[in-house]
Write a protein that holds these residues in place. Structure first.
Motif, short mmCIF file in Angstrom:
data_model
loop_
_atom_site.label_atom_id
_atom_site.label_comp_id
_atom_site.label_asym_id
_atom_site.label_seq_id
_atom_site.Cartn_x
_atom_site.Cartn_y
_atom_site.Cartn_z
N UNK A 248 0.86 -0.93 -0.21
CA UNK A 248 -0.15 0.24 -0.08
C UNK A 248 1.20 1.03 -0.06
N UNK A 249 0.49 2.65 -1.19
CA UNK A 249 0.97 3.07 -0.39
C UNK A 249 -0.26 4.24 -0.68
N UNK A 250 0.37 5.62 0.09
CA UNK A 250 -0.43 6.84 -0.06
C UNK A 250 -0.22 7.99 -0.74
N UNK A 251 -1.03 8.44 -1.80
CA UNK A 251 -0.72 9.91 -2.09
C UNK A 251 -1.50 10.56 -2.48
N UNK A 252 -1.20 12.38 -2.63
CA UNK A 252 -1.78 13.41 -2.29
C UNK A 252 -1.86 14.60 -3.27
N UNK A 253 -3.17 14.14 -3.49
CA UNK A 253 -3.66 14.97 -4.92
C UNK A 253 -3.77 16.43 -4.66
N UNK A 254 -2.36 17.39 -4.56
CA UNK A 254 -3.28 18.70 -3.62
C UNK A 254 -3.72 19.32 -4.83
N UNK A 255 -4.92 19.78 -4.94
CA UNK A 255 -4.97 21.29 -5.55
C UNK A 255 -5.66 22.65 -4.79
N UNK A 256 -6.09 22.88 -5.33
CA UNK A 256 -6.70 24.92 -5.66
C UNK A 256 -7.39 24.78 -6.54
N UNK A 257 -7.79 26.24 -6.94
CA UNK A 257 -8.69 26.54 -7.86
C UNK A 257 -7.77 27.70 -8.35
N UNK A 258 -7.88 27.49 -9.41
CA UNK A 258 -6.80 28.14 -10.55
C UNK A 258 -8.00 29.27 -11.08
N UNK A 259 -7.20 30.02 -12.46
CA UNK A 259 -8.06 31.38 -12.75
C UNK A 259 -9.32 30.47 -13.84
N UNK A 260 -8.93 29.49 -14.43
CA UNK A 260 -9.72 28.57 -14.86
C UNK A 260 -10.96 27.43 -14.32
N UNK A 261 -10.50 27.57 -12.92
CA UNK A 261 -11.17 25.61 -12.42
C UNK A 261 -10.11 25.17 -11.67
N UNK A 262 -10.10 24.25 -11.28
CA UNK A 262 -9.22 23.24 -10.48
C UNK A 262 -7.98 23.14 -11.07
N UNK A 263 -6.81 23.18 -10.54
CA UNK A 263 -5.19 22.72 -10.76
C UNK A 263 -4.43 21.55 -9.82
N UNK A 264 -4.13 21.15 -10.46
CA UNK A 264 -3.39 20.10 -9.45
C UNK A 264 -1.68 20.12 -9.46
N UNK A 265 -1.51 19.85 -8.15
CA UNK A 265 0.13 19.98 -7.95
C UNK A 265 0.90 18.31 -8.52
N UNK A 266 1.87 19.10 -9.05
CA UNK A 266 2.50 17.61 -9.29
C UNK A 266 3.96 17.97 -9.60
N UNK A 267 4.57 16.89 -9.62
CA UNK A 267 5.83 16.58 -8.81
C UNK A 267 6.77 15.51 -10.07
N UNK A 268 8.00 16.17 -10.32
CA UNK A 268 8.47 15.15 -10.86
C UNK A 268 9.51 13.85 -10.41
N UNK A 269 9.42 12.49 -10.55
CA UNK A 269 9.77 11.68 -9.63
C UNK A 269 11.05 11.12 -9.89
N UNK A 270 11.96 10.56 -9.59
CA UNK A 270 13.24 10.86 -9.92
C UNK A 270 13.94 9.59 -11.08
N UNK A 271 13.11 9.54 -11.70
CA UNK A 271 12.89 8.46 -13.27
C UNK A 271 12.66 9.59 -14.07
N UNK A 272 12.20 10.36 -13.47
CA UNK A 272 11.68 11.88 -14.65
C UNK A 272 10.17 12.26 -15.39
N UNK A 273 9.28 10.96 -14.18
CA UNK A 273 7.98 11.39 -14.93
C UNK A 273 7.32 11.89 -13.84
N UNK A 274 5.82 12.66 -14.68
CA UNK A 274 5.67 12.87 -13.89
C UNK A 274 4.45 12.67 -12.78
N UNK A 275 4.05 12.75 -11.64
CA UNK A 275 3.51 12.43 -10.59
C UNK A 275 2.98 12.80 -9.29
N UNK A 276 2.32 12.23 -8.14
CA UNK A 276 1.24 12.89 -6.88
C UNK A 276 2.23 12.25 -5.98
N UNK A 277 2.81 13.59 -5.47
CA UNK A 277 3.48 13.02 -4.38
C UNK A 277 3.39 11.73 -3.62
#
Length: 149
Positions: free
Chosen positions: A15-44
């Protein structure tokens, strides 16, 4: 016979746990992604932490990997997806990842993994396009539908 016996030797997913970090942007919801050590965009995300629940673990991962200094986590996961954790030592580990939405209220510039990780806010549709995990894209679809209601 092999197909009958194989399930008896299969271990449950980690089991792992992820954080879907979000805020309200100018054109709707935005999510915060981070780059993994392998260079992929993921959730924390990370392993469950002793002494805290899933939402608490998600908040800790959001702080360590993305610098979320203040956020409000939902107590219930929005959903799960299946992934494989590639370890530097040992075999790959199949994981079920529980995703907890976190409304971000404040980000810090200095956080534990700031030097190691790039972070980026994206509208949900753009985040979906840069994520290569189909299960995570489904979670973003669910999040977008829920916030459109």
């Amino acid at each position: 016979m092999r197909d009958y016996v194989a399930p008896l030797f299969r271990r449950p997913n980690a089991v792992q746990v992820a954080a879907l970090c979000h805020r309200t942007g100018a054109s709707g919801p935005e999510v915060l992604l981070v780059k993994s050590s392998s260079g992929r965009w993921i959730l924390p995300k990370g392993w469950p932490m002793e002494g805290t629940d899933g939402a608490g673990t998600a908040l800790t991962e959001a702080w360590e990997e993305a610098g979320v200094k203040r956020g409000k986590a939902e107590n219930k996961a929005i959903g799960t997806f299946q992934t494989v954790k590639v370890l530097e030592t040992g075999p790959d580990v199949p994981c079920t990842t529980y995703v907890y939405p976190i409304e971000v209220r404040k980000l810090a510039d200095d956080y534990p993994e700031a030097v190691e990780r790039e972070r980026k806010w994206l509208p949900v549709s753009e985040a979906r396009a840069v994520i290569d995990d189909s299960g995570l894209r489904e979670i973003l679809d669910l999040f977008e539908r829920r916030n459109a209601a």
